[in-house]
Design an enzyme around this catalytic site. Structure first.
Site, mmCIF file in Angstrom:
data_model
loop_
_atom_site.group_PDB
_atom_site.id
_atom_site.type_symbol
_atom_site.label_atom_id
_atom_site.label_comp_id
_atom_site.label_asym_id
_atom_site.label_seq_id
_atom_site.Cartn_x
_atom_site.Cartn_y
_atom_site.Cartn_z
ATOM 1 N N TYR A 95 0.796 -1.242 0.000
ATOM 2 C CA TYR A 95 0.000 0.000 0.000
ATOM 3 C C TYR A 95 0.825 1.289 0.000
ATOM 4 O O TYR A 95 0.524 2.210 -0.767
ATOM 5 C CB TYR A 95 -1.039 -0.033 1.144
ATOM 6 C CG TYR A 95 -2.255 -0.833 0.720
ATOM 7 C CD1 TYR A 95 -3.353 -0.212 0.147
ATOM 8 C CD2 TYR A 95 -2.267 -2.221 0.837
ATOM 9 C CE1 TYR A 95 -4.446 -0.944 -0.282
ATOM 10 C CE2 TYR A 95 -3.351 -2.969 0.407
ATOM 11 C CZ TYR A 95 -4.444 -2.320 -0.153
ATOM 12 O OH TYR A 95 -5.515 -3.059 -0.594
ATOM 13 N N GLU A 137 -8.956 -6.773 3.960
ATOM 14 C CA GLU A 137 -8.196 -7.859 3.321
ATOM 15 C C GLU A 137 -7.566 -8.810 4.346
ATOM 16 O O GLU A 137 -7.537 -10.024 4.134
ATOM 17 C CB GLU A 137 -7.135 -7.267 2.382
ATOM 18 C CG GLU A 137 -7.804 -6.787 1.096
ATOM 19 C CD GLU A 137 -7.054 -5.718 0.327
ATOM 20 O OE1 GLU A 137 -5.815 -5.639 0.435
ATOM 21 O OE2 GLU A 137 -7.719 -4.952 -0.412
ATOM 22 N N TYR A 190 -14.716 -17.382 -7.996
ATOM 23 C CA TYR A 190 -13.640 -17.738 -8.934
ATOM 24 C C TYR A 190 -12.379 -18.181 -8.194
ATOM 25 O O TYR A 190 -12.235 -17.936 -6.990
ATOM 26 C CB TYR A 190 -13.308 -16.535 -9.842
ATOM 27 C CG TYR A 190 -12.991 -15.253 -9.084
ATOM 28 C CD1 TYR A 190 -11.731 -15.012 -8.558
ATOM 29 C CD2 TYR A 190 -13.979 -14.284 -8.890
ATOM 30 C CE1 TYR A 190 -11.454 -13.844 -7.855
ATOM 31 C CE2 TYR A 190 -13.708 -13.116 -8.179
ATOM 32 C CZ TYR A 190 -12.452 -12.903 -7.669
ATOM 33 O OH TYR A 190 -12.175 -11.757 -6.966
ATOM 34 N N ARG A 206 -4.348 -14.751 -13.237
ATOM 35 C CA ARG A 206 -5.664 -14.622 -13.883
ATOM 36 C C ARG A 206 -6.721 -15.290 -13.006
ATOM 37 O O ARG A 206 -6.417 -16.231 -12.269
ATOM 38 C CB ARG A 206 -5.700 -15.339 -15.247
ATOM 39 C CG ARG A 206 -4.774 -14.801 -16.306
ATOM 40 C CD ARG A 206 -5.190 -13.454 -16.870
ATOM 41 N NE ARG A 206 -4.301 -13.079 -17.957
ATOM 42 C CZ ARG A 206 -3.088 -12.527 -17.811
ATOM 43 N NH1 ARG A 206 -2.604 -12.255 -16.599
ATOM 44 N NH2 ARG A 206 -2.341 -12.236 -18.868
ATOM 45 N N PRO A 399 -11.638 -5.994 -15.180
ATOM 46 C CA PRO A 399 -11.885 -4.995 -14.144
ATOM 47 C C PRO A 399 -13.333 -4.514 -14.218
ATOM 48 O O PRO A 399 -13.879 -4.391 -15.319
ATOM 49 C CB PRO A 399 -10.923 -3.857 -14.513
ATOM 50 C CG PRO A 399 -9.886 -4.494 -15.377
ATOM 51 C CD PRO A 399 -10.557 -5.624 -16.084
#
Ligand code: FAD
Ligand code: HEM
Length: 405
Positions: A95, A137, A190, A206, A399
């Site tokens: 970050y 997160e 996913y 990916r 995105p």
């Protein structure tokens, strides 16, 4: 805690930054990769070439800044992004690097208009926004690791089986190399893959949606081979998977992620609309819905160019045979004569609103996924029909973009 003065500066400069939004984020990425080329192992260069990533990042930073007084209001948007960050392996130490280069880019693009006061206010605001992302997160990493069968980072999986599903789509069945349990997932989620490809300088990451129902002891993904066209090169990872990945080979996978999931239990009729390979999360959803709520009214519409490109046919045919409450429609843009004999062939051309009105009710929950023009057409049709936003659910295979421009 930001002072009132800092908040005021942020709020008054958001519109200025928005005007220069993409210029700032384009410059930001140049600076980021010049100073930290190792981050090219995490970012997908293709998303930046097309500009989608710049727009997504700019929109997220300005949305956060505009809500700086009440960051809790944008937690759902933070979670959507953080799901991707967690899946990709973004860490707290990344970050400050992003913050430093973002501020440099703001300074460069705004020039004299970027006073020390403004830059200082944005540095503080970025710190607050970054902390919000980091804490969401960290919780996601904990959940991914501590759930049954879960893990942190990338775990080796072996290709147990590969199946050609259409001329361009193949499924890969994956089992963990360590032979232990795998984490459960919600249909629509996913997996994210870290792939080192011979000849490629950087590691590629990916996402591929899980295309089967949960609880099978394996994960299945179904990947479209993105072939080259004229001057446009073939897709890096999809071509590699199709051309080089065989049974017994290993892939590195992070735990299931994503917030494109079904409302549970379904209380309205459910309509799935898929275009091309966008069917993968929806096939997982429809299978699970029919297992969990057999008898629930469900419509599945799949659009493909022609039958040769129509994947996962056996999955959907089997479901339709076994569930009289599932209405299955196949729409081919350019059907061959044989395609027109498909038991569920319903329409030649595209899915349009007039036709949708004949086959489903507006008082349904709609889930759709497909190429961007397909998504835009579905969104426009549903909005024109007056379907409220809380009944419209979709996933981008890139995105997050806009469906209205
Ligand atoms: P890339 O190398 O990333 O290239 C992307 C595209 O750009 C290709 O079509 C390529 O031909 C084209 N291209 C390359 N160079 C240029 C250029 N110079 N100019 C213009 N165009 C160019 N995909 C699936 O197949 N199945 C799924 O289930 C699936 N689920 C997804 C779920 C999510 C949440 C997301 C975000 C994506 C999903 N995707 C899925 C898409 C997938 O992640 C990849 O984006 C896709 O496989 C293409 O990756 P690639 O490396 O092959 O192509
Ligand atoms: C993706 C915002 C920090 C790496 C994204 C997306 C947004 C976003 C909006 C697109 C999500 C989507 O795909 O729909 C932000 C904001 C940040 C931040 C607001 C700071 C507060 C970071 C950091 C890193 C990072 C610190 C790591 C260096 C990535 C990557 C992607 C991504 C790799 C996926 C892009 C791709 O497809 O290659 N981020 N991000 N982000 N972000 Fe961040």
């Amino acid at each position: 805690m930001l002072s009132q003065e800092t908040r005021d500066i942020i709020k008054s400069t958001v519109p200025v930054l928005e005007t220069h939004g993409t210029a700032i984020t384009t410059r930001f990425y140049q600076l980021l990769f010049e100073s930290h080329p190792e981050l090219l192992n995490i970012f997908n260069k293709m998303n930046q070439r097309k500009g989608d990533q710049q727009t997504a990042l700019a929109n997220a930073v300005y949305a956060a800044a505009a809500h700086i007084d009440h960051l809790e209001d944008i937690i759902p948007a933070v979670k959507q992004i953080s799901n991707k960050h967690r899946a990709l392996g973004i860490l707290p130490e990344h970050y400050p690097i992003v913050g430093e280069n973002l501020l440099k880019a703001i300074k460069e693009v705004l020039g004299d208009a970027a006073t020390d006061e403004i830059i200082d206010a944005w540095a503080q605001a970025y710190g607050v926004i970054a902390d919000a992302f980091i804490s969401v997160e960290q919780e996601m990493y904990r959940e991914a690791e501590t759930q049954r069968g879960g893990w942190r980072g990338f775990r080796p999986f072996v290709v147990q089986r590969r199946v050609a599903e259409s001329e361009v789509i193949s499924s890969f069945y994956l089992v963990p190399q360590d032979g232990k349990e795998i984490a459960d997932f919600l249909p629509g989620q996913y997996l994210t893959f870290k792939v080192d490809i011979p000849g490629e300088k950087y590691t590629q990451r990916r996402h591929y949606s899980l295309s089967d129902a949960p609880g099978q002891g394996y994960y299945r993904i179904s990947v479209k081979r993105e072939d080259g066209r004229g001057d446009i090169p073939a897709g890096v990872v999809s071509s590699y998977l199709h051309n080089h990945l065989n049974e017994g080979d290993v892939l590195y996978v992070s735990a299931p992620s994503g917030d494109f999931v079904m409302k549970k239990p379904a209380d309205k009729p459910v309509v799935f609309l898929s275009g091309g390979v966008g069917m993968t999360p929806l096939v997982s959803m429809v299978k699970t819905l029919l297992q969990e709520q057999p008898g629930h009214p469900v419509t599945y519409v799949h659009a493909a160019i022609h039958g040769g490109l129509h994947a996962l046919q056996e999955d959907l045919n089997t479901l339709a045979e076994a569930n009289p409450n599932l209405r299955y429609h196949v729409v081919y843009e350019k059907p061959s004569d044989q395609d027109k004999t498909h038991k569920y062939f319903s329409k030649e051309g595209f899915i349009d609103l007039d036709w949708l009105k004949q086959v489903v009710s507006a008082d349904s929950d709609f889930y759709f996924c497909g190429p961007t023009p397909f998504m835009k057409a579905m969104y426009r049709a549903l909005k024109d029909w007056g379907v409220p936003d809380n009944q419209i659910h979709f996933e981008f295979f890139g995105p997050q973009g806009s469906l209205t421009d």
